[in-house]
Design a protein around this motif. Structure first.
Motif, PDB file in Angstrom:
ATOM      1  N   GLY A 189       0.810  -1.211   0.000  1.00 20.26           N
ATOM      2  CA  GLY A 189       0.000   0.000   0.000  1.00 20.26           C
ATOM      3  C   GLY A 189       0.839   1.254   0.000  1.00 20.26           C
ATOM      4  N   LEU A 190       0.221   2.334  -0.428  1.00 21.28           N
ATOM      5  CA  LEU A 190       0.896   3.621  -0.503  1.00 21.28           C
ATOM      6  C   LEU A 190       0.674   4.403   0.789  1.00 21.28           C
ATOM      7  CD1 LEU A 190       2.498   5.537  -2.389  1.00 21.28           C
ATOM      8  CD2 LEU A 190       0.285   6.432  -3.154  1.00 21.28           C
ATOM      9  N   LEU A 191       1.730   5.062   1.245  1.00 19.97           N
ATOM     10  CA  LEU A 191       1.703   5.958   2.398  1.00 19.97           C
ATOM     11  C   LEU A 191       2.344   7.248   1.923  1.00 19.97           C
ATOM     12  CD1 LEU A 191       1.464   6.624   5.450  1.00 19.97           C
ATOM     13  CD2 LEU A 191       3.569   5.320   5.793  1.00 19.97           C
ATOM     14  N   VAL A 192       1.617   8.373   2.012  1.00 24.26           N
ATOM     15  CA  VAL A 192       2.120   9.635   1.471  1.00 24.26           C
ATOM     16  C   VAL A 192       2.203  10.670   2.589  1.00 24.26           C
ATOM     17  CG1 VAL A 192       1.759  11.484  -0.207  1.00 24.26           C
ATOM     18  CG2 VAL A 192       1.112   9.133  -0.779  1.00 24.26           C
ATOM     19  N   PHE A 193       3.434  11.127   2.860  1.00 22.71           N
ATOM     20  CA  PHE A 193       3.681  12.179   3.832  1.00 22.71           C
ATOM     21  C   PHE A 193       3.818  13.499   3.080  1.00 22.71           C
ATOM     22  CE2 PHE A 193       5.787   8.381   5.591  1.00 22.71           C
ATOM     23  CZ  PHE A 193       5.137   8.283   6.813  1.00 22.71           C
ATOM     24  N   ASP A 194       3.080  14.529   3.497  1.00 19.65           N
ATOM     25  CA  ASP A 194       3.197  15.857   2.890  1.00 19.65           C
ATOM     26  C   ASP A 194       3.964  16.741   3.864  1.00 19.65           C
ATOM     27  OD1 ASP A 194       2.972  18.384   1.810  1.00 19.65           O
ATOM     28  OD2 ASP A 194       0.851  18.182   1.332  1.00 19.65           O
ATOM     29  N   HIS A 195       5.176  17.117   3.475  1.00 15.57           N
ATOM     30  CA  HIS A 195       6.024  17.951   4.328  1.00 15.57           C
ATOM     31  C   HIS A 195       5.962  19.426   3.930  1.00 15.57           C
ATOM     32  CE1 HIS A 195       8.204  15.024   6.848  1.00 15.57           C
ATOM     33  NE2 HIS A 195       7.873  14.195   5.890  1.00 15.57           N
ATOM     34  N   GLY A 196       4.845  19.838   3.348  1.00 17.05           N
ATOM     35  CA  GLY A 196       4.675  21.245   3.000  1.00 17.05           C
ATOM     36  C   GLY A 196       5.773  21.739   2.084  1.00 17.05           C
ATOM     37  N   VAL A 197       6.526  22.744   2.524  1.00 14.89           N
ATOM     38  CA  VAL A 197       7.570  23.350   1.688  1.00 14.89           C
ATOM     39  C   VAL A 197       8.680  22.365   1.332  1.00 14.89           C
ATOM     40  CG1 VAL A 197       7.143  25.681   2.544  1.00 14.89           C
ATOM     41  CG2 VAL A 197       8.851  24.259   3.667  1.00 14.89           C
ATOM     42  N   HIS A 198       8.805  21.274   2.098  1.00 19.21           N
ATOM     43  CA  HIS A 198       9.841  20.274   1.820  1.00 19.21           C
ATOM     44  C   HIS A 198       9.367  19.208   0.835  1.00 19.21           C
ATOM     45  CE1 HIS A 198      12.352  22.082   4.816  1.00 19.21           C
ATOM     46  NE2 HIS A 198      11.386  21.978   5.700  1.00 19.21           N
ATOM     47  N   GLY A 199       8.113  19.272   0.425  1.00 21.03           N
ATOM     48  CA  GLY A 199       7.611  18.362  -0.592  1.00 21.03           C
ATOM     49  C   GLY A 199       6.891  17.133  -0.046  1.00 21.03           C
ATOM     50  N   VAL A 200       6.426  16.349  -0.980  1.00 19.21           N
ATOM     51  CA  VAL A 200       5.688  15.126  -0.682  1.00 19.21           C
ATOM     52  C   VAL A 200       6.649  13.946  -0.701  1.00 19.21           C
ATOM     53  CG1 VAL A 200       3.892  13.577  -1.563  1.00 19.21           C
ATOM     54  CG2 VAL A 200       3.530  16.041  -1.579  1.00 19.21           C
ATOM     55  N   GLN A 215      15.219   8.205   0.074  1.00 16.46           N
ATOM     56  CA  GLN A 215      16.167   9.141   0.667  1.00 16.46           C
ATOM     57  C   GLN A 215      16.669  10.119  -0.387  1.00 16.46           C
ATOM     58  OE1 GLN A 215      16.705   9.237   4.051  1.00 16.46           O
ATOM     59  NE2 GLN A 215      15.061   7.737   3.978  1.00 16.46           N
ATOM     60  N   GLY A 216      16.091  10.038  -1.580  1.00 20.41           N
ATOM     61  CA  GLY A 216      16.457  10.945  -2.666  1.00 20.41           C
ATOM     62  C   GLY A 216      15.623  12.216  -2.601  1.00 20.41           C
ATOM     63  N   ALA A 217      15.330  12.768  -3.741  1.00 24.36           N
ATOM     64  CA  ALA A 217      14.578  14.017  -3.823  1.00 24.36           C
ATOM     65  C   ALA A 217      13.127  13.808  -3.416  1.00 24.36           C
ATOM     66  CB  ALA A 217      14.649  14.551  -5.255  1.00 24.36           C
ATOM     67  N   ALA A 218      12.512  14.875  -2.886  1.00 22.09           N
ATOM     68  CA  ALA A 218      11.095  14.831  -2.532  1.00 22.09           C
ATOM     69  C   ALA A 218      10.290  14.406  -3.750  1.00 22.09           C
ATOM     70  CB  ALA A 218      10.631  16.191  -2.033  1.00 22.09           C
ATOM     71  N   GLY A 219       9.286  13.587  -3.524  1.00 22.73           N
ATOM     72  CA  GLY A 219       8.424  13.126  -4.595  1.00 22.73           C
ATOM     73  C   GLY A 219       8.874  11.842  -5.256  1.00 22.73           C
ATOM     74  N   GLU A 220      10.117  11.431  -5.024  1.00 26.20           N
ATOM     75  CA  GLU A 220      10.611  10.185  -5.619  1.00 26.20           C
ATOM     76  C   GLU A 220       9.944   8.975  -4.973  1.00 26.20           C
ATOM     77  OE1 GLU A 220      15.245  10.982  -6.962  1.00 26.20           O
ATOM     78  OE2 GLU A 220      14.831   9.638  -5.300  1.00 26.20           O
ATOM     79  N   GLU A 221       9.475   8.085  -5.819  1.00 28.84           N
ATOM     80  CA  GLU A 221       8.947   6.811  -5.325  1.00 28.84           C
ATOM     81  C   GLU A 221      10.119   5.990  -4.789  1.00 28.84           C
ATOM     82  OE1 GLU A 221       5.882   5.152  -5.407  1.00 28.84           O
ATOM     83  OE2 GLU A 221       4.780   6.908  -6.119  1.00 28.84           O
ATOM     84  N   PRO A 222       9.917   5.263  -3.695  1.00 29.04           N
ATOM     85  CA  PRO A 222      10.999   4.411  -3.197  1.00 29.04           C
ATOM     86  C   PRO A 222      11.271   3.258  -4.152  1.00 29.04           C
ATOM     87  CG  PRO A 222       8.986   4.066  -1.929  1.00 29.04           C
ATOM     88  CD  PRO A 222       8.711   5.180  -2.887  1.00 29.04           C
ATOM     89  N   ASP A 223      12.570   2.957  -4.341  1.00 27.45           N
ATOM     90  CA  ASP A 223      12.947   1.809  -5.164  1.00 27.45           C
ATOM     91  C   ASP A 223      14.191   1.159  -4.560  1.00 27.45           C
ATOM     92  OD1 ASP A 223      15.294   3.149  -6.100  1.00 27.45           O
ATOM     93  OD2 ASP A 223      14.221   3.963  -7.826  1.00 27.45           O
ATOM     94  N   ASP A 224      14.749   0.185  -5.269  1.00 27.11           N
ATOM     95  CA  ASP A 224      15.885  -0.578  -4.744  1.00 27.11           C
ATOM     96  C   ASP A 224      17.159   0.240  -4.581  1.00 27.11           C
ATOM     97  OD1 ASP A 224      14.282  -2.808  -4.644  1.00 27.11           O
ATOM     98  OD2 ASP A 224      15.057  -3.681  -6.496  1.00 27.11           O
TER      99      ASP A 224
END
Length: 163
Positions: free
Chosen positions: A58-69, A89-98
């Motif tokens: 399942g998807l879990l989405v944290f919105d950090h406001g000015v720091h991005g989603v 741990q990359g840029a805001a908005g990046e889907e997690p991958d391997d």
């Protein structure tokens, strides 16, 4: 004179952050607070309830406001004992991958009585991130520094009466 490998050994980043706390609340209450969209949103976000599909994959989405989603993928849901997710741990908005994600895992157990919970949080996978070493080092440092306060907030949220 440095021997081959000495320089890289000095720059080795630990793979995991581990913290354990005791919460004066039953395991079921800690589980409920830990997986509650409103609490997760205030704990890791901008105050808005998170979007969460509480199931493996399942998807879990944290919105950090000015720091991005920050999107995360839920790995484990074993009520009321284990909850984990992968997050980038990359840029805001990046889907997690391997190549860019660490695993955050919470394990709950009774701590001597039904009204106390021992919660262990382990965030692992820093050593396998495919990101530049300075980025990995900064993420490890920042996350290590942030977890104690976040876990104190979790404890406070669980120990509030009538919540």
């Amino acid at each position: 004179m440095a021997h081959p490998g000495e320089e890289s050994e000095a720059a080795v980043i630990p793979d995991a952050i581990e913290r354990t706390i005791v919460i004066n609340a039953p395991v079921e209450r800690v589980w409920s607070v830990l997986t509650q969209p409103a609490f997760l949103g205030s704990w890791f976000g901008n105050g808005e309830a998170v979007k969460i599909e509480l199931r493996p994959g399942g998807l879990l989405v944290f919105d950090h406001g000015v720091h991005g989603v920050i999107p995360a993928r839920i790995e484990t849901v074993e009520p009321p004992r284990v909850f984990s997710w992968w997050w980038s741990q990359g840029a805001a908005g990046e889907e997690p991958d391997d190549t860019n994600a660490t695993l955050v895992e919470f394990t709950l157990a009774e701590d001597g009585s039904p009204g106390r919970t021992r919660l262990t949080m382990i965030e692992s996978g820093f050593s396998r991130l495919g990101l530049p070493n300075d980025v990995v080092s900064e993420r490890y440092r920042a996350n290590s520094g942030n977890w104690p306060g976040k876990l104190d907030q979790l404890r406070a949220g669980c120990e509030q009466t009538g919540a």
